[in-house]
Design a protein around this motif. Structure first.
Motif, PDB file in Angstrom:
ATOM      1  N   ARG A   1     -22.401 -27.692-117.633  1.00 29.99           N
ATOM      2  CA  ARG A   1     -23.124 -27.798-118.894  1.00 29.99           C
ATOM      3  C   ARG A   1     -22.200 -27.339-120.024  1.00 29.99           C
TER       4      ARG A   1
ATOM      5  N   THR B   1     -36.713 -31.977-120.952  1.00 34.73           N
ATOM      6  CA  THR B   1     -35.911 -31.521-119.807  1.00 34.73           C
ATOM      7  C   THR B   1     -34.578 -30.983-120.292  1.00 34.73           C
ATOM      8  N   LEU B   2     -33.976 -30.147-119.481  1.00 34.06           N
ATOM      9  CA  LEU B   2     -32.653 -29.612-119.816  1.00 34.06           C
ATOM     10  C   LEU B   2     -31.560 -30.176-118.922  1.00 34.06           C
TER      11      LEU B   2
ATOM     12  N   PRO C   1     -36.075 -36.035-123.422  1.00 30.06           N
ATOM     13  CA  PRO C   1     -37.098 -35.147-123.994  1.00 30.06           C
ATOM     14  C   PRO C   1     -37.848 -34.367-122.906  1.00 30.06           C
TER      15      PRO C   1
ATOM     16  N   SER D   1     -26.875 -26.748-126.385  1.00 28.24           N
ATOM     17  CA  SER D   1     -27.571 -26.607-125.115  1.00 28.24           C
ATOM     18  C   SER D   1     -28.305 -27.871-124.693  1.00 28.24           C
ATOM     19  N   ASP D   2     -28.412 -28.857-125.549  1.00 24.00           N
ATOM     20  CA  ASP D   2     -29.141 -30.064-125.199  1.00 24.00           C
ATOM     21  C   ASP D   2     -28.219 -31.243-124.887  1.00 24.00           C
TER      22      ASP D   2
ATOM     23  N   THR E   1     -30.441 -36.793-118.326  1.00 23.48           N
ATOM     24  CA  THR E   1     -29.851 -37.404-119.514  1.00 23.48           C
ATOM     25  C   THR E   1     -30.824 -38.358-120.195  1.00 23.48           C
TER      26      THR E   1
ATOM     27  N   SER F   1     -22.682 -25.717-122.635  1.00 23.33           N
ATOM     28  CA  SER F   1     -22.971 -24.385-123.176  1.00 23.33           C
ATOM     29  C   SER F   1     -22.675 -23.254-122.202  1.00 23.33           C
TER      30      SER F   1
ATOM     31  N   PRO G   1     -27.177 -36.696-124.788  1.00 19.78           N
ATOM     32  CA  PRO G   1     -28.290 -35.775-125.047  1.00 19.78           C
ATOM     33  C   PRO G   1     -29.233 -35.759-123.848  1.00 19.78           C
ATOM     34  N   THR G   2     -29.940 -34.658-123.684  1.00 20.55           N
ATOM     35  CA  THR G   2     -30.908 -34.582-122.597  1.00 20.55           C
ATOM     36  C   THR G   2     -32.138 -35.417-122.936  1.00 20.55           C
TER      37      THR G   2
END
Length: 92
Positions: A64, A41-42, A39, A2-3, A45, A66, A36-37
């Motif tokens: 996304r 935040t979803l 820090p 999810s990240d 980047t 996921s 990766p996202t």
């Protein structure tokens, strides 16, 4: 995962028939990467893709990884453009 965010490394602009100049055209996708996202935040980047490329000039995909269980992390229409290094990390 999810990240992770899918990002597009874009090619140089190409001229469209209506615009006439290369700077006004659409920028086709050159390569699809995973990043990766950032820090906290979803959706934003982090600074680098999983293969180490700078994400600053890349476009973020709406998809996304996921969203669909069992589906590839990248959009189907870009399967031939997936970065092999990012793909290898995503399969771990």
């Amino acid at each position: 995962m999810s990240d992770i965010v899918v990002v597009y490394e874009l090619d140089k602009p190409v001229a469209t028939e209506s615009s006439g100049s290369p700077g006004d055209g659409e920028r086709p996708v050159r390569r699809v990467h995973a990043a990766p996202t950032a820090p906290g935040t979803l959706t934003r980047t982090g600074p680098r893709t999983l293969c180490g490329k700078d994400t600053f000039v890349m476009a973020t995909a709406r998809r996304r990884p996921s969203e669909r269980r069992g589906a590839p992390w990248y959009p189907d229409e870009y399967a031939s453009l997936v970065c092999p290094d990012c793909d290898a990390v995503m399969e771990i």
